[in-house]
Design a protein around this motif. Sequence first.
Motif, PDB file in Angstrom:
ATOM      1  N   SER A 353       1.028  -1.109   0.292  1.00 39.10           N
ATOM      2  CA  SER A 353       0.075  -0.036   0.264  1.00 39.10           C
ATOM      3  C   SER A 353       0.839   1.341  -0.119  1.00 39.10           C
ATOM      4  O   SER A 353       1.476   1.675   0.979  1.00 39.10           O
ATOM      5  N   ARG A 354       0.557   2.207  -1.617  1.00 40.25           N
ATOM      6  CA  ARG A 354       1.735   2.997  -1.104  1.00 40.25           C
ATOM      7  C   ARG A 354       1.325   4.554  -0.083  1.00 40.25           C
ATOM      8  O   ARG A 354       2.044   5.287  -0.094  1.00 40.25           O
ATOM      9  N   ILE A 355       0.304   4.333  -0.361  1.00 39.49           N
ATOM     10  CA  ILE A 355       0.191   5.636   0.383  1.00 39.49           C
ATOM     11  C   ILE A 355      -0.996   5.996   2.047  1.00 39.49           C
ATOM     12  O   ILE A 355      -1.132   6.605   2.636  1.00 39.49           O
ATOM     13  N   GLY A 356      -1.312   4.326   2.359  1.00 40.59           N
ATOM     14  CA  GLY A 356      -1.900   3.873   3.067  1.00 40.59           C
ATOM     15  C   GLY A 356      -1.960   3.864   4.276  1.00 40.59           C
ATOM     16  O   GLY A 356      -2.094   4.647   5.483  1.00 40.59           O
ATOM     17  N   GLY A 357      -0.149   3.967   4.723  1.00 38.41           N
ATOM     18  CA  GLY A 357       0.697   4.225   5.769  1.00 38.41           C
ATOM     19  C   GLY A 357       0.821   5.247   6.636  1.00 38.41           C
ATOM     20  O   GLY A 357       0.706   6.062   7.959  1.00 38.41           O
ATOM     21  N   LYS A 358       0.215   6.736   5.466  1.00 42.52           N
ATOM     22  CA  LYS A 358       0.293   8.393   6.007  1.00 42.52           C
ATOM     23  C   LYS A 358      -1.191   8.213   6.372  1.00 42.52           C
ATOM     24  O   LYS A 358      -1.026   8.657   7.355  1.00 42.52           O
ATOM     25  N   ALA A 359      -2.328   6.969   6.493  1.00 41.69           N
ATOM     26  CA  ALA A 359      -3.498   7.391   7.206  1.00 41.69           C
ATOM     27  C   ALA A 359      -3.755   6.336   8.259  1.00 41.69           C
ATOM     28  O   ALA A 359      -4.612   6.752   9.002  1.00 41.69           O
ATOM     29  N   GLN A 360      -2.479   5.423   8.438  1.00 38.35           N
ATOM     30  CA  GLN A 360      -2.814   4.566   9.334  1.00 38.35           C
ATOM     31  C   GLN A 360      -2.589   5.338  10.971  1.00 38.35           C
ATOM     32  O   GLN A 360      -2.310   5.726  11.285  1.00 38.35           O
ATOM     33  N   HIS A 361      -3.881   4.797  11.932  1.00 42.04           N
ATOM     34  CA  HIS A 361      -3.790   5.367  13.657  1.00 42.04           C
ATOM     35  C   HIS A 361      -2.107   5.482  13.756  1.00 42.04           C
ATOM     36  O   HIS A 361      -1.743   4.424  13.773  1.00 42.04           O
ATOM     37  N   PRO A 362      -1.444   5.918  13.879  1.00 45.38           N
ATOM     38  CA  PRO A 362      -0.418   6.361  14.703  1.00 45.38           C
ATOM     39  C   PRO A 362      -0.122   4.783  16.335  1.00 45.38           C
ATOM     40  O   PRO A 362       0.792   4.102  16.214  1.00 45.38           O
ATOM     41  N   ALA A 363      -0.925   3.813  16.901  1.00 40.11           N
ATOM     42  CA  ALA A 363      -0.827   3.462  17.801  1.00 40.11           C
ATOM     43  C   ALA A 363      -1.071   2.046  16.958  1.00 40.11           C
ATOM     44  O   ALA A 363       0.109   0.987  17.452  1.00 40.11           O
ATOM     45  N   ILE A 364      -1.934   1.765  15.581  1.00 37.17           N
ATOM     46  CA  ILE A 364      -1.690   0.830  15.409  1.00 37.17           C
ATOM     47  C   ILE A 364      -0.627   0.165  14.731  1.00 37.17           C
ATOM     48  O   ILE A 364       0.546  -0.347  14.341  1.00 37.17           O
ATOM     49  N   LYS A 365      -0.085   1.227  13.723  1.00 38.91           N
ATOM     50  CA  LYS A 365       1.764   1.644  13.101  1.00 38.91           C
ATOM     51  C   LYS A 365       2.059   1.503  13.388  1.00 38.91           C
ATOM     52  O   LYS A 365       3.196   0.924  13.329  1.00 38.91           O
ATOM     53  N   HIS A 366       2.694   2.081  14.634  1.00 37.80           N
ATOM     54  CA  HIS A 366       3.593   1.542  16.476  1.00 37.80           C
ATOM     55  C   HIS A 366       3.665  -0.022  15.919  1.00 37.80           C
ATOM     56  O   HIS A 366       4.342  -0.211  16.202  1.00 37.80           O
ATOM     57  N   ALA A 367       3.152  -0.281  16.547  1.00 34.67           N
ATOM     58  CA  ALA A 367       2.539  -1.747  17.536  1.00 34.67           C
ATOM     59  C   ALA A 367       2.918  -2.959  16.080  1.00 34.67           C
ATOM     60  O   ALA A 367       3.029  -4.028  16.465  1.00 34.67           O
ATOM     61  N   ALA A 368       2.182  -2.125  14.635  1.00 36.04           N
ATOM     62  CA  ALA A 368       2.383  -3.551  13.246  1.00 36.04           C
ATOM     63  C   ALA A 368       3.676  -3.090  12.571  1.00 36.04           C
ATOM     64  O   ALA A 368       3.924  -3.630  12.108  1.00 36.04           O
ATOM     65  N   ALA A 369       4.763  -2.387  13.643  1.00 36.04           N
ATOM     66  CA  ALA A 369       6.078  -1.864  12.639  1.00 36.04           C
ATOM     67  C   ALA A 369       7.032  -2.286  12.103  1.00 36.04           C
ATOM     68  O   ALA A 369       7.663  -2.932  10.987  1.00 36.04           O
ATOM     69  N   HIS A 370       7.102  -3.730  13.308  1.00 35.09           N
ATOM     70  CA  HIS A 370       7.914  -4.713  12.873  1.00 35.09           C
ATOM     71  C   HIS A 370       7.410  -6.175  12.567  1.00 35.09           C
ATOM     72  O   HIS A 370       7.809  -7.609  12.224  1.00 35.09           O
ATOM     73  N   ILE A 371       5.701  -6.397  12.026  1.00 36.02           N
ATOM     74  CA  ILE A 371       5.768  -7.519  12.379  1.00 36.02           C
ATOM     75  C   ILE A 371       5.959  -7.837  10.923  1.00 36.02           C
ATOM     76  O   ILE A 371       5.334  -8.846  10.689  1.00 36.02           O
ATOM     77  N   ARG A 372       5.409  -6.954  10.000  1.00 37.31           N
ATOM     78  CA  ARG A 372       5.707  -7.640   8.566  1.00 37.31           C
ATOM     79  C   ARG A 372       6.600  -8.663   8.248  1.00 37.31           C
ATOM     80  O   ARG A 372       6.875  -9.209   7.760  1.00 37.31           O
ATOM     81  N   LEU A 373       8.787  -7.230   7.982  1.00 36.97           N
ATOM     82  CA  LEU A 373       9.621  -8.111   8.203  1.00 36.97           C
ATOM     83  C   LEU A 373       9.677  -9.405   9.337  1.00 36.97           C
ATOM     84  O   LEU A 373      10.379 -10.375   8.709  1.00 36.97           O
TER      85      LEU A 373
END
Length: 479
Positions: A353-373
Amino acid sequence: MADKMPSYRFGLRLSERGCVAGIGDGIAWIRGLPSARLDELIGFDDGSTGLVFQLGKEVLGAILLSQSRGVTAGMSVQHTGRRLEVGVGDALLGRVVDPLGSPLDGLPPPELRQFRPLEAAAPTIIERDFVSEPFYTGNKIVDTLIPIGKGQRQLIIGDDGVGKSALALDAVLNQRGRDVLCVMVLIGQPRSSVAGTLEALRQAGALEYTVVVVAEANALPGFRYLAPFAGCAMAEHWLRLGRDTLVVYDDLTRHAQSYRELSLLLQRPPGREAYPGDIFYLHSRLLERSTVLGRDYGGGSMTALPIIETRQGELSAYIPTNLISITDGQIYFESKLFAAGMLPAIDIGRSVSRIGGKAQHPAIKHAAAHIRLDYLQFLELELFARFGTRLEASIEQKLQRGRLLREILKQDRMQPLPEQFHLAWLLTYGEGLLEKLSPEQVAGQLSRLFERLPDYDLTLDTPKSQWLATLRELLEAES
């Protein structure tokens, strides 16, 4: 009549009248309308209508918009001076209509007072705003690892029968209570598939905020071609009123095939894979209308989920590459994952998702930061571990955590989850609160956790410490 007499004036009146030179396969060839314009409606003497689709030196080609058998060679044709429009408004909510707005659900026609052209220019750059608000589909993988923002165009791509339509349907079901109006465009699908989709919407209570535009597989190619533009026009009406909308195009592969069929019937020069040269423009002008508007222009949004089909996972095929280049990211479904029982069968490595990360809520974004890797590393380690090599304890621990994560990411269809549940499983996994469980126990434990979580007043803005304290309390109570 007497009232009109004072305003009557003598004068020369000229009008063009053409005649049908030939007809077949939903296409009418017409002579004698030299001033006809593209996308203009024309009328036949039997009451049928057509849409000018191609201009030639001597004849023009028109798409028949009705299946009347009274249209024959030699019949007179005249201008109408109108463009093709479709009715728009809240009266369409809960209805099943064709691309012209005619009801297909057996109910009376909706009372519509406003109309919009099917073909319209996309919002200008000045009118647009940045994608800044999250759009939640209810899917664990998408909402955390491949986030979507309101106004984004996110492609859903994969082989036939791997769950693409199920994900789009879940996204519609998840908009209940979120003040998002949905338009589902079903193109070229058999009647059984259409009936199944409608039944799922009814059972979930999602029809009350959804319009379903249907062009079945047995419809004229012109109807299948017009279907996505009709759905876009309906959503565009609410967009201009400042509402948030979702449009699902299921699917654009059949739409491209319908356009190719029309083009070949109209004797246009074929190009690659027999598609006409403007096939790229076909979908770009459709998807460019999906955006988020600035506050000065209403502030509405139109999120698009176009679906495209691949063959044997070939992403470099002609139509898929066109759509990938137009959209803001893709959710890729892998047939091997589907066969292995990993549902939804989303390939996290190929999805983006090329632009969706900018819209993601900070709490979810921080918690999921390393999940994908972590998950991608686990897949590589698991492949290496199949050789039977003795592994270090740290590698075994990563494999164990990876197997837990794989079970957590599984999700049944038609069971979208609220965003609070996403944050809950992200924190429980990230803090290692589930490491004592086996992969077989994780699903049941999370299910019981989700059942009790609504009893606590937790939101995405709640401090992380309070979240962790509540999650530990719930997990200890279960154990």
